[in-house]
Design a protein around this motif. Structure first.
Motif, PDB file in Angstrom:
ATOM      1  N   UNK A 139       8.665 -11.119  10.547  1.00  0.00           N
ATOM      2  CA  UNK A 139       8.389 -11.213   9.131  1.00  0.00           C
ATOM      3  C   UNK A 139       8.278 -12.683   8.762  1.00  0.00           C
ATOM      4  N   UNK A 140       7.350 -13.019   7.880  1.00  0.00           N
ATOM      5  CA  UNK A 140       7.038 -14.430   7.630  1.00  0.00           C
ATOM      6  C   UNK A 140       8.045 -15.148   6.749  1.00  0.00           C
ATOM      7  N   UNK A 141       8.851 -14.413   5.992  1.00  0.00           N
ATOM      8  CA  UNK A 141       9.557 -14.987   4.845  1.00  0.00           C
ATOM      9  C   UNK A 141      10.743 -15.884   5.172  1.00  0.00           C
ATOM     10  N   UNK A 142      10.964 -16.171   6.425  1.00  0.00           N
ATOM     11  CA  UNK A 142      12.053 -17.060   6.780  1.00  0.00           C
ATOM     12  C   UNK A 142      11.536 -18.377   7.357  1.00  0.00           C
ATOM     13  N   UNK A 143      10.611 -18.294   8.319  1.00  0.00           N
ATOM     14  CA  UNK A 143      10.192 -19.511   9.002  1.00  0.00           C
ATOM     15  C   UNK A 143       8.684 -19.698   9.074  1.00  0.00           C
ATOM     16  N   UNK A 144       7.928 -18.758   8.508  1.00  0.00           N
ATOM     17  CA  UNK A 144       6.472 -18.814   8.631  1.00  0.00           C
ATOM     18  C   UNK A 144       5.744 -18.984   7.305  1.00  0.00           C
ATOM     19  N   UNK A 145       6.350 -18.532   6.224  1.00  0.00           N
ATOM     20  CA  UNK A 145       5.651 -18.573   4.942  1.00  0.00           C
ATOM     21  C   UNK A 145       6.326 -17.666   3.939  1.00  0.00           C
TER      22      UNK A 145
END
Length: 357
Positions: free
Chosen positions: A190-196
């Motif tokens: 899932x992106x919401x921690x380290x990707x976006x």
């Protein structure tokens, strides 16, 4: 208003440069007269964004050509179902339990078919990652599933097992350090921690492994649907993918995963040194050989002191330091986008708070 010292566990901090770039393009992306949010996902302008994000991921992680890069929806929670429904078959899913998220992944797999527990650290409240020689993998395992970093407990795999058909949930530490993608058949995050921002889930998977998926699956739950359509079978989360591409550009500008690992190690060391030198005032939850460089979890001597610590830190602009309700205490999530300065300020506050407590 000044920017907060953002230590939220997710959705989490985004690089300020990324936010400014998005702000500058918000109403008129590349002279289209439209926001990225308004573009057709079939348009040339959006196609360039989509493909650029894939290209950057391949570059930053040295993803082999025989691996697919997909942008899906539903978060890691949907992957908990997609993995077993595609690959469990007549075998069993072998799960290493290192925290709440790996337990949730196992729970969903149990609804699909047979499962086994390869190892667990639940008996010590998930304060460590099981050692490689503790893993007991069934001969009939269709795959082995791990969670690479555990946000709630502050533990992280330091080395990955060499096993057949390894699958990993890397939602909270992907791109925090170099990675040998070839050790895995499938990685999801899932992106919401380290990707976006939240809204998009990255899947990196061996193409041959994807083709071994079960037949007659619901269309949207079949990885091959998305692979054959470049993740454009249905309308993708276009703005989240655009933001992802900006974060990847930012990471490339920082020097890539090797350079960001140096910064992440520096940030983590600042906080762990304060904990270790506090003579027990701060007590880290994770055992030292399992410590995460993404989530630093710790407790104080009493609930009253914890409440005071959180209240005073909030007044100073620190956000997101509450520990998860399942273990209490405090947690500092120091993902890639959290500036070193923020961590320095937190370490200074922790030292001064102890002195006057």
């Amino acid at each position: 208003m000044e920017r907060s010292y953002n230590f939220n566990a997710g959705p989490a901090a985004l690089p300020l440069d990324v936010l400014k770039k998005a702000q500058s393009e918000l109403t008129n992306f590349k002279n289209s007269g439209m926001s990225v949010m308004e573009l057709s996902h079939r348009s040339k302008e959006y196609e360039e964004v989509h493909n650029r994000a894939q290209q950057l991921l391949r570059e930053l992680l040295n993803i082999p050509e025989n691996y697919e890069v997909l942008f899906l929806q539903g978060g890691a929670s949907l992957q908990f179902t997609m993995v077993p429904i595609n690959f469990l078959g007549n075998g069993n899913g072998s799960y290493v339990l290192t925290g709440s998220w790996s337990k949730k992944a196992l729970k969903e797999a149990e609804k699909i078919g047979k499962t086994t527990i390869a190892a667990t650290s639940e008996q010590t409240n998930f304060d460590r990652i099981p050692k490689l020689n503790e893993l007991s993998i069934d001969d009939n395992a269709s795959y082995v599933h791990i969670t690479s970093n555990n946000t709630i407990y502050g533990t992280q795999w330091q080395a990955f097992p060499t096993v057949e058909n390894l699958i990993a949930d890397m939602s909270s530490d992907i791109l925090c350090r170099p990675l040998d993608v070839s050790k895995f058949k499938l990685i999801y995050a899932g992106a919401q921690k380290n990707l976006g921002p939240s809204g998009v889930t990255v899947v990196i998977a061996d193409k041959n492994f994807l083709e071994k998926g079960a037949d007659n699956l619901p269309t949207m739950l079949d990885y091959r649907t998305h692979s054959k359509n470049n993740s454009l079978f249905n309308t993708p989360p276009t703005f989240a993918i655009y933001m992802l591409s900006l974060v990847l550009e930012w990471l490339k500008d920082q020097g890539g995963t090797e350079k960001i690992q140096e910064t992440n190690n520096q940030k983590a060391s600042l906080l762990y040194n304060v904990i270790d030198e506090s003579n027990g005032f701060y007590n880290g939850h994770a055992q030292k050989d399992s410590r995460s460089i993404m989530n630093v979890t710790f407790t104080l001597p009493s609930d009253d002191l914890t409440k005071q610590f959180l209240a005073e830190s909030k007044e100073l602009g620190f956000v997101g330091l509450n520990g998860h309700r399942s273990i209490g205490g405090c947690r500092a999530s120091i993902y890639n986008a959290v500036p070193l300065e923020s961590v320095e300020k937190l370490s200074e506050f922790m030292i001064s708070f102890q002195k006057k407590a």
